[in-house]
Design a protein around this motif. Sequence first.
Motif, PDB file in Angstrom:
ATOM      1  N   ARG A  76      -3.664   1.760  -3.396  1.00 43.39           N
ATOM      2  CA  ARG A  76      -4.527   2.442  -2.445  1.00 43.39           C
ATOM      3  C   ARG A  76      -4.598   1.549  -1.052  1.00 43.39           C
ATOM      4  N   ASP A 107      -8.026  -1.217  -0.096  1.00 40.73           N
ATOM      5  CA  ASP A 107      -8.961  -1.648  -1.233  1.00 40.73           C
ATOM      6  C   ASP A 107      -8.351  -2.952  -1.877  1.00 40.73           C
ATOM      7  N   THR A 123       0.794  -1.298   0.091  1.00 41.33           N
ATOM      8  CA  THR A 123       0.076  -0.089   0.057  1.00 41.33           C
ATOM      9  C   THR A 123       0.730   1.313   0.075  1.00 41.33           C
ATOM     10  N   ASP A 124       0.236   2.500  -0.641  1.00 40.01           N
ATOM     11  CA  ASP A 124       0.978   3.556  -0.762  1.00 40.01           C
ATOM     12  C   ASP A 124       0.762   4.441   0.479  1.00 40.01           C
TER      13      ASP A 124
END
Length: 414
Positions: free
Chosen positions: A337, A340, A319-320
């Motif tokens: 994201r 998600d 994830t970012d």
Amino acid sequence: MKAAKIDLQGHALAVDDPAPLRLGYMIDTLLTGGAERLVLTFAEAVRGRADMSLTVFVLSDLETPFLQRLRDTGTKVVLLPGRNLVDLGRFRRLVAALRAHRIEYLHAHLASSSTLGAYAARLLGIPFITTIHNVKPSVRRIRPGRRLLQGIAMRLPGVNKIAVGEAVAVAAAGEIGPAGCRVVPNAVSENVVAPFGARARLRRELGLGDEQVALVCVGAIIGQKAHEVLLDAFAAIRARAPQAVLLLVGDARDALRFEALLAQAGQLGLGDELRFLGMRSDIPEVLAASDIFVSASHWEGAPVSLLEAMANGLPPVVTDVGENALVLEGTGAILVRPRDPEALARGVLEMIETKGLAERTAHAVRERALGRYGVATWVERLLAIYAETGRRSDWHRARPDVPAPRLQPRRVPR
């Protein structure tokens, strides 16, 4: 003729060399996690140095693999278990231990150690620094009284701070008081690279066939790590890549959450394709036996588990959050994201199905980890901070090729 001087670890010093710095490290536990691994990495890196003597104070008496490895380095370890943060008996034992070991500089990691360490250092007049590891401080998830104690501790005069990344420094602005903090990115040691032959041996042990693609997630089963999102993503991955297997490495300290994950896995029909490996003392070997590193974390700082996976040549799909984008920029790693599962599944499938992507990314992240995030530079930056913010600078000679971290001004996140 002048007699030779001996440092606190028994090493001979030149006649004119100053005495070593008596450095104390504090940590809540040595279970598992990035902060714990960094304490061990530092102890391994400074073992045998004549310019310092390290003592590690642990607010727990749990026997763990990390604790044994720390003892194996020859580092002095003091265990200080207690009932809770306001256990006055433990606080008195901490103060007595700092005095007994004549600690000249104290560096704390994690919330309880940072709180108790700040008060003890203030009482004894010892220079003090704490490392902020995450973009979401744990004080937001605890009782108000404890939160108040920690908030006051971080604002005591003379409390210095290190953030493990720019994102962490910005996010911590509201918690650390008017002063800023220095940014020192986390490091990864070459010691975490698995030895030759480890991949084949451990894949045999885990019953993994040559055709299977092993995804691995390393992290305690806690809310931050979002394992429930990862399981949903893995179910979607399995629908298109039935050769995929998911390995979860980390302690299940939250029994209710672990039981919920087991129930979720059953509902998703994941079966033997999902392996809960628990706490492991051979994480480098598990990484070497795997093919893709995955993380669904809701938030992070600068995760050491990611750096260790990179050092072992695992292409990441994460994830970012936190420093991940900065650490992985330009490597081919895939960031998605948070919260998600569909996006996470697509990212993993892209890494599996795109010809040559995993191999190119594996090479790039390995080079990045062992180059930019090497231990030697990280240690020298920390020592420079101790010399700058402590009461002694005679023991340290700054290396001209390692710029000291500058104080970052306090910034309020937008």
